[in-house]
Design an enzyme around this catalytic site. Structure first.
Site, mmCIF file in Angstrom:
data_model
loop_
_atom_site.group_PDB
_atom_site.id
_atom_site.type_symbol
_atom_site.label_atom_id
_atom_site.label_comp_id
_atom_site.label_asym_id
_atom_site.label_seq_id
_atom_site.Cartn_x
_atom_site.Cartn_y
_atom_site.Cartn_z
ATOM 1 N N LYS A 37 0.879 -1.171 0.000
ATOM 2 C CA LYS A 37 0.000 0.000 0.000
ATOM 3 C C LYS A 37 0.915 1.220 0.000
ATOM 4 O O LYS A 37 1.458 1.594 1.042
ATOM 5 C CB LYS A 37 -0.894 -0.008 1.244
ATOM 6 N N GLY A 114 -8.227 4.981 -3.397
ATOM 7 C CA GLY A 114 -9.346 5.523 -4.159
ATOM 8 C C GLY A 114 -9.329 5.030 -5.592
ATOM 9 O O GLY A 114 -9.195 3.839 -5.850
#
Length: 223
Positions: A37, A114
């Protein structure tokens, strides 16, 4: 670099679930895959963060800071959250961290924040990151109303940038009865010329859902 870049048509579509399921399925099949991430923001204290979930899926083979180079407090896009803290995200640093993981493992599953065009740095979006990494992009989208437009726009943005589309996964994120769900996959296929790889069912039990996603995605997606 071997792996996948997981993007979404929006926030809250299930990217982390899908990325974790892919890592688990790959590791269960004997492939040394690890999750990443690049930047996370707005983590709720007391709940596992996206990066922590990816680390768990990766059997804790890497420290958290290797999996997630940037963490911010505000629930905003990484670039905006960084500005609030007087910091800046570096695309070069993220790419370096991803390549370091790739040097130690057989495959890296990178989960964006997102959607594809969410700003990662002051100058670059997650599309720029996917291009810099050279990874095919898996699009995770809601299964219900509104997903046809969001998914078609995301695929078009990928194609215009010359980025490889690994596939589309439609994810039911709740138990709502939505009459558009049975029709959306066909509409997306018609508009994008890409048949969605899977329609993931809703399952309220987290552990059972994780096993189900791993079984479905492991059979559909290879990297």
């Amino acid at each position: 670099m071997r792996g996948l870049f997981v993007t979404g048509t929006d926030t809250g579509v299930g990217k982390t679930e899908v990325a974790c399921a892919l890592v688990r399925a790959a590791r269960a099949a004997g492939l040394d895959a690890v999750g990443m991430k690049p930047a996370q923001s707005g983590h709720v204290p007391g709940e596992p963060s996206d990066a922590e979930r990816l680390r768990e899926a990766s059997d804790r083979v890497e420290p958290l800071e290797a999996i997630c180079p940037y963490t911010f407090g505000a629930p905003l896009a990484p670039a905006a959250a960084a500005r609030l803290e007087g910091r800046e995200v570096s695309l070069a640093r993220v790419v370096e961290a991803a390549r370091a993981l790739a040097a130690r493992h057989a495959a890296v599953v990178v989960e964006g924040a997102g959607g594809l065009l969410v700003p990662l740095t002051a100058r670059e979006t997650h599309a720029d990151l996917a291009a810099a990494l050279g990874l095919p992009v898996l699009v995770v989208a809601r299964a219900g109303l509104g997903t046809v437009n969001h998914t078609a726009l995301t695929v078009e943005a990928l194609e215009r940038r010359g980025l490889a589309v690994a596939g589309i996964v439609l994810n039911r994120t709740g138990p709502e009865d939505d009459p558009s769900v049975p029709l959306n996959a066909a509409e997306i296929a018609r508009l994008t010329y890409r048949e969605p790889l899977a329609l993931l069912p809703w399952e309220p039990d987290i552990a059972r859902r994780a096993r189900s996603l791993g079984s479905i995605l492991g059979a559909k997606i290879q990297f």
